[in-house]
Design a protein around this motif. Structure first.
Motif, PDB file in Angstrom:
ATOM      1  N   UNK A  16      32.096 140.830  44.430  1.00  0.00           N
ATOM      2  CA  UNK A  16      32.875 139.705  44.933  1.00  0.00           C
ATOM      3  C   UNK A  16      32.823 138.494  44.007  1.00  0.00           C
ATOM      4  N   UNK A  17      31.788 138.407  43.182  1.00  0.00           N
ATOM      5  CA  UNK A  17      31.655 137.263  42.271  1.00  0.00           C
ATOM      6  C   UNK A  17      32.620 137.353  41.086  1.00  0.00           C
ATOM      7  N   UNK A  18      33.123 138.533  40.793  1.00  0.00           N
ATOM      8  CA  UNK A  18      33.975 138.711  39.609  1.00  0.00           C
ATOM      9  C   UNK A  18      35.196 137.788  39.649  1.00  0.00           C
ATOM     10  N   UNK A  19      35.392 137.052  38.564  1.00  0.00           N
ATOM     11  CA  UNK A  19      36.592 136.245  38.424  1.00  0.00           C
ATOM     12  C   UNK A  19      36.661 134.991  39.266  1.00  0.00           C
ATOM     13  N   UNK A  20      35.583 134.612  39.900  1.00  0.00           N
ATOM     14  CA  UNK A  20      35.630 133.438  40.771  1.00  0.00           C
ATOM     15  C   UNK A  20      35.535 132.146  39.963  1.00  0.00           C
ATOM     16  N   UNK A  21      36.251 131.132  40.429  1.00  0.00           N
ATOM     17  CA  UNK A  21      36.207 129.819  39.807  1.00  0.00           C
ATOM     18  C   UNK A  21      34.856 129.161  40.029  1.00  0.00           C
ATOM     19  N   UNK A  22      34.329 129.310  41.237  1.00  0.00           N
ATOM     20  CA  UNK A  22      33.043 128.725  41.602  1.00  0.00           C
ATOM     21  C   UNK A  22      32.553 129.400  42.867  1.00  0.00           C
ATOM     22  N   UNK A  23      31.292 129.167  43.191  1.00  0.00           N
ATOM     23  CA  UNK A  23      30.699 129.731  44.398  1.00  0.00           C
ATOM     24  C   UNK A  23      29.837 128.685  45.089  1.00  0.00           C
ATOM     25  N   UNK A  24      29.794 128.788  46.401  1.00  0.00           N
ATOM     26  CA  UNK A  24      28.950 127.930  47.232  1.00  0.00           C
ATOM     27  C   UNK A  24      28.130 128.827  48.145  1.00  0.00           C
TER      28      UNK A  24
ATOM     29  N   UNK B  14      29.597 129.554  38.205  1.00  0.00           N
ATOM     30  CA  UNK B  14      28.835 128.376  38.621  1.00  0.00           C
ATOM     31  C   UNK B  14      28.646 128.350  40.131  1.00  0.00           C
ATOM     32  N   UNK B  15      27.448 128.015  40.580  1.00  0.00           N
ATOM     33  CA  UNK B  15      27.142 128.074  42.003  1.00  0.00           C
ATOM     34  C   UNK B  15      26.201 126.939  42.380  1.00  0.00           C
TER      35      UNK B  15
ATOM     36  N   UNK C  84      20.985 133.140  42.686  1.00  0.00           N
ATOM     37  CA  UNK C  84      20.547 133.750  41.425  1.00  0.00           C
ATOM     38  C   UNK C  84      21.476 134.874  41.006  1.00  0.00           C
ATOM     39  N   UNK C  85      21.803 135.744  41.954  1.00  0.00           N
ATOM     40  CA  UNK C  85      22.643 136.898  41.658  1.00  0.00           C
ATOM     41  C   UNK C  85      24.052 136.475  41.256  1.00  0.00           C
ATOM     42  N   UNK C  86      24.563 135.441  41.920  1.00  0.00           N
ATOM     43  CA  UNK C  86      25.911 134.966  41.606  1.00  0.00           C
ATOM     44  C   UNK C  86      25.942 134.348  40.216  1.00  0.00           C
ATOM     45  N   UNK C  87      24.952 133.517  39.908  1.00  0.00           N
ATOM     46  CA  UNK C  87      24.900 132.876  38.594  1.00  0.00           C
ATOM     47  C   UNK C  87      24.802 133.910  37.480  1.00  0.00           C
TER      48      UNK C  87
ATOM     49  N   UNK D 267      16.327 139.388  41.364  1.00  0.00           N
ATOM     50  CA  UNK D 267      16.902 138.047  41.263  1.00  0.00           C
ATOM     51  C   UNK D 267      16.746 137.557  39.818  1.00  0.00           C
ATOM     52  N   UNK D 268      17.799 137.570  39.012  1.00  0.00           N
ATOM     53  CA  UNK D 268      17.692 137.052  37.649  1.00  0.00           C
ATOM     54  C   UNK D 268      17.458 135.534  37.669  1.00  0.00           C
ATOM     55  N   UNK D 269      16.886 134.969  36.608  1.00  0.00           N
ATOM     56  CA  UNK D 269      16.737 133.514  36.544  1.00  0.00           C
ATOM     57  C   UNK D 269      18.094 132.818  36.639  1.00  0.00           C
ATOM     58  N   UNK D 270      18.068 131.607  37.197  1.00  0.00           N
ATOM     59  CA  UNK D 270      19.302 130.828  37.353  1.00  0.00           C
ATOM     60  C   UNK D 270      19.140 129.479  36.645  1.00  0.00           C
ATOM     61  N   UNK D 271      19.367 129.444  35.334  1.00  0.00           N
ATOM     62  CA  UNK D 271      19.343 128.164  34.627  1.00  0.00           C
ATOM     63  C   UNK D 271      20.607 127.371  34.923  1.00  0.00           C
ATOM     64  N   UNK D 272      20.580 126.081  34.649  1.00  0.00           N
ATOM     65  CA  UNK D 272      21.767 125.247  34.830  1.00  0.00           C
ATOM     66  C   UNK D 272      22.514 125.149  33.510  1.00  0.00           C
TER      67      UNK D 272
END
Length: 403
Positions: free
Chosen positions: A178-186, A359-360, A351-354, A311-316
């Motif tokens: 579901x994350x594929x091609x998304x502009x952003x996630x919340x 961007x989340x 983490x998974x989305x990033x 859960x991969x790391x989620x850097x900014x």
């Protein structure tokens, strides 16, 4: 834009007027611990009914099978509950992903089952903040957005999974799809009590190392045995020594052993590794395998590693920072106290989305605290506050076409 347009004002009023508290009270009254399949089924049905008020298709998604290691070292398969998925306007130019979870950390037999008011405006109950309230905020914000002139520019997927509290193993593939091609996630984990957000997050991996030794009589011929418990303890110490500023290590449990007069031939070490960067994650995985190989060789045992970095790391990165800044600016327009973010040691579906390059911001839920304990609380006034923050953030993304 530093002020609100008339259409934005109308949308925000709708968001604030949604019956979120009643929904939280209804949903939190149902035990939905990750292992309580009956409770999860009930909650999933209620959520499906509630989200059916939005356009698009609501479906319940069969969970992927989850493997784990039992106390005897055997691989077993665990069943999880269905996940909820809603898809709306997949042809729209701006595509968003909103995620939450219906499960809690409180099993069906846990004593924490009921709701109570700690004081006016502060509701105590299982899953109130984490995260039945977050789900109510998602629904309120999207319902308000649908009445906005900008709605046609925005398509979205909503995913409410049933196993976030145990690592999302049964929903990770769905999240990635579901994350594929998304502009952003919340994502709607609870905000901090002061409204702050979680910024960078470490990764997390849970591993079970099964150690197979050789049993022998503890008095007559112990030298013929290979003590799996000692090997597991040695491995725990070696892994603990890997701690660094970029890696947290928690050897959490050793299963195994038996009668005092028998050299134990099986032990299972449970360990959690939390690397702060992708590079630290790769190094930690290599160090784990090196330590296992050394222990296997020196103790003359055979070891099998089960688990992964789920859960991969989620850097900014730059895109994520822009999204955080947009949320901050929307909060300022709404007159909220300054919204800040900081790194945290916790992990979640953000983490998974990033890791998919999206961007989340993953603490868009209401303010609350003491989660994962019987003191968990929700600050009720923040329901309307966070629904408006979400709605305005999505409208501003729709106007820009990007973050």
């Amino acid at each position: 834009m530093t002020s609100l347009s008339s259409s934005e004002t109308a949308t925000l009023e709708r968001a604030a007027d949604a019956p979120m508290l009643a929904q939280v009270e209804r949903w939190a009254a149902i035990n939905s611990g990750t292992g309580n399949l009956a409770g999860l089924k009930t909650v999933a049905g209620q959520l499906a009914d509630a989200f059916a008020a939005l356009p698009g298709e609501v479906r319940l998604v069969t969970p992927d099978p989850v493997e784990s290691v039992d106390a005897g070292g055997k691989i077993k398969t665990t069943q999880r509950g269905d996940h909820l998925h809603l898809r709306v306007r997949p042809e729209a130019p701006v595509q968003l992903l909103l995620t939450g979870h219906m499960d809690t950390v409180f099993p069906a037999d846990h004593p924490f089952q009921t709701l109570q008011w700690l004081e006016p405006g502060v509701l105590n109950g299982p899953g109130t903040a984490d995260m039945k309230a977050g789900i109510a905020v998602i629904l309120a914000a999207l319902t308000a957005l649908e009445a906005s002139p900008l709605a046609r520019r925005v398509g979205y997927n909503v995913m409410i999974n049933s196993d976030e509290e145990t690592g999302s193993h049964a929903s990770a593939a769905l999240i990635a799809e579901l994350a594929k091609g998304k502009t952003a996630a919340l994502t709607y984990e609870p905000a901090l009590p002061d409204g702050g957000l979680a910024g960078a997050r470490p990764g997390s991996g849970n591993f079970s190392v099964i150690v197979h030794g050789l049993s022998a009589h503890a008095g007559r011929n112990p030298e013929d045995g290979r003590n799996a418990l000692i090997a597991a303890a040695d491995l725990a110490l070696r892994l603990n020594a890997l701690k660094s500023p970029d890696l947290k290590v928690n050897p959490a449990k050793i299963d195994g052993g038996g009668p005092n007069n028998v050299v134990p031939d099986t032990a299972i070490l449970r360990v959690n590794l939390r690397p702060s960067t992708p590079e630290a994650m790769a190094a930690a995985e290599a160090a784990l395998r090196d330590a296992v190989a050394a222990v296997s060789r020196e103790h003359e045992v055979h070891c099998h590693i089960h688990g992964n970095f789920n859960r991969p790391p989620k850097p900014l990165d730059a895109a994520a920072t822009r999204l955080f800044e947009l949320v901050r600016d929307c909060g300022a327009v709404l007159g909220l106290p300054p919204i800040r973010w900081k790194a945290t040691g916790g992990v979640c579906d953000g983490n998974n989305i990033a890791a998919c390059g999206v961007p989340v911001v993953d603490t868009m839920g209401p303010r609350g605290g003491a989660i994962h304990s019987s003191d968990e609380f929700l600050i009720v006034d923040s329901l309307a506050e966070r629904a408006q923050l979400s709605a305005l953030t999505m409208m501003r993304i729709a106007e820009r076409g990007t973050v």
